[in-house]
Each structure stands twice: as structure tokens, then as C-alpha cells.
Design an enzyme around this catalytic site. Structure first.
Site, mmCIF file in Angstrom:
data_model
loop_
_atom_site.group_PDB
_atom_site.id
_atom_site.type_symbol
_atom_site.label_atom_id
_atom_site.label_comp_id
_atom_site.label_asym_id
_atom_site.label_seq_id
_atom_site.Cartn_x
_atom_site.Cartn_y
_atom_site.Cartn_z
ATOM 1 N N HIS A 103 1.007 -1.478 -1.871
ATOM 2 C CA HIS A 103 0.082 -1.535 -1.800
ATOM 3 C C HIS A 103 -0.733 -2.695 -3.191
ATOM 4 O O HIS A 103 -1.157 -2.110 -3.888
ATOM 5 C CB HIS A 103 -0.665 -0.670 -2.763
ATOM 6 C CG HIS A 103 -2.343 0.230 -2.594
ATOM 7 N ND1 HIS A 103 -2.949 0.227 -3.424
ATOM 8 C CD2 HIS A 103 -2.201 1.153 -1.108
ATOM 9 C CE1 HIS A 103 -3.664 0.794 -3.661
ATOM 10 N NE2 HIS A 103 -4.028 1.468 -2.323
ATOM 11 N N PHE A 104 -1.308 -3.535 -2.909
ATOM 12 C CA PHE A 104 -1.654 -4.341 -1.383
ATOM 13 C C PHE A 104 -0.107 -5.374 -1.677
ATOM 14 O O PHE A 104 0.355 -5.827 -2.759
ATOM 15 C CB PHE A 104 -2.076 -5.050 -1.268
ATOM 16 C CG PHE A 104 -3.705 -3.685 -0.906
ATOM 17 C CD1 PHE A 104 -3.694 -3.414 0.564
ATOM 18 C CD2 PHE A 104 -4.403 -3.258 -2.253
ATOM 19 C CE1 PHE A 104 -5.116 -2.525 0.223
ATOM 20 C CE2 PHE A 104 -5.510 -2.108 -1.714
ATOM 21 C CZ PHE A 104 -6.199 -1.641 -0.688
#
Length: 148
Positions: free
Chosen positions: A46-47
């Protein structure tokens, strides 16, 4: 009930404990902090190549400090005995800035009301620069049983 007692009654452990310290707590609110360890597993996806703390984790951090810690304090003080468990019932959070791995945040919660075992608070999270990262309202119920 003191700060150490409250922390000892939290129903969480690592890696899902998002409270490092409580600076202030009384019948009107709480202030506490947490530093997001860069090694936390959710940063891996993430991410990709640009990790950011998920909003749900920011919300959980505000709930643990601003609702659960305060609820433990209020229920333990009000009943003069063992504090109850605090279960999240609703949130309305606005997100303004990202929180990156390694950042320390401070959560400040102000009690709106605590009656009929329901706690409602205004909460905000600040980064180390003092900027508001997210804010909103959060509510929960205090219960004596985890499955009630």
C-alpha cells in the site's frame, strides 16, 4: 485509573496495537501518540514503491487512542471498578494528508458525550509538524462482555 492501567487494559497486541503513549487523559478527553514502524506488513502493498499508511489504519489508531483508551478510563472511573470493553460503532473521518512509514502521529480526542454506555468523541490526528492529517467523529459502546 492511571495511564499505565489504561494501556494494560487495551485488548490489542503487536502488530495491531497502535498506542505508544498517553500524554493526557481526563473525563473530557485524551491525547496520545503512535509511531508507524516502517516494517509494518501493510506497507509492502500500500502502495507499490511508495508506501502510505492506509486510512483504515489511521482510523483504527484514532479509535484505539481516542475512543478505547478514553472509554476504559471513563468506564473504570464511573463504575469504580474494572473497565469495560469498548466496541466501535460508527466513524465519520475526513483525510487531509498522508502518513508515511516512520512518522509519529498524535491523536487528540474530545468527549462529546458518554451516556447509556455510549461514547461519542471528536478526534483529530496531527503529524509531528502539527498539521492535521485526519479528523472527524468516532463512537462506540462500552460493554462488560466481548460478545455482547
Amino acid at each position: 485509573m492511571n495511564k499505565a492501567d489504561i494501556l494494560a487494559h487495551l485488548p490489542y497486541s503487536k502488530p495491531f496495537l497502535f498506542v505508544d503513549d498517553l500524554q493526557e487523559i481526563d473525563e473530557n478527553g485524551v491525547k496520545g501518540s503512535y509511531t508507524f514502524d516502517a516494517g509494518l506488513d501493510f506497507y509492502k502493498g500500500h502502495f507499490k514503491d511508495n508506501p502510505v499508511t492506509p486510512g483504515v489504519i489511521l482510523t483504527e489508531t484514532m479509535a484505539q487512542i481516542g475512543l478505547v483508551c478514553l472509554g476504559i478510563y471513563l468506564s473504570g472511573t464511573a463504575e469504580g471498578g474494572m473497565p469495560g470493553h469498548v466496541m466501535l460503532t460508527s466513524t465519520a473521518i475526513d483525510f487531509m494528508k498522508p502518513v508515511f512509514p516512520g512518522e509519529k502521529v498524535t491523536v487528540v480526542a474530545e468527549k462529546v458525550y458518554f451516556r447509556f454506555k455510549k461514547l461519542n468523541c471528536n478526534v483529530q490526528m496531527l503529524n509531528e509538524a502539527g498539521d492535521v492529517v485526519c479528523k472527524g467523529t468516532i463512537a462506540g459502546m462500552v460493554t462488560n462482555k466481548m460478545n455482547a
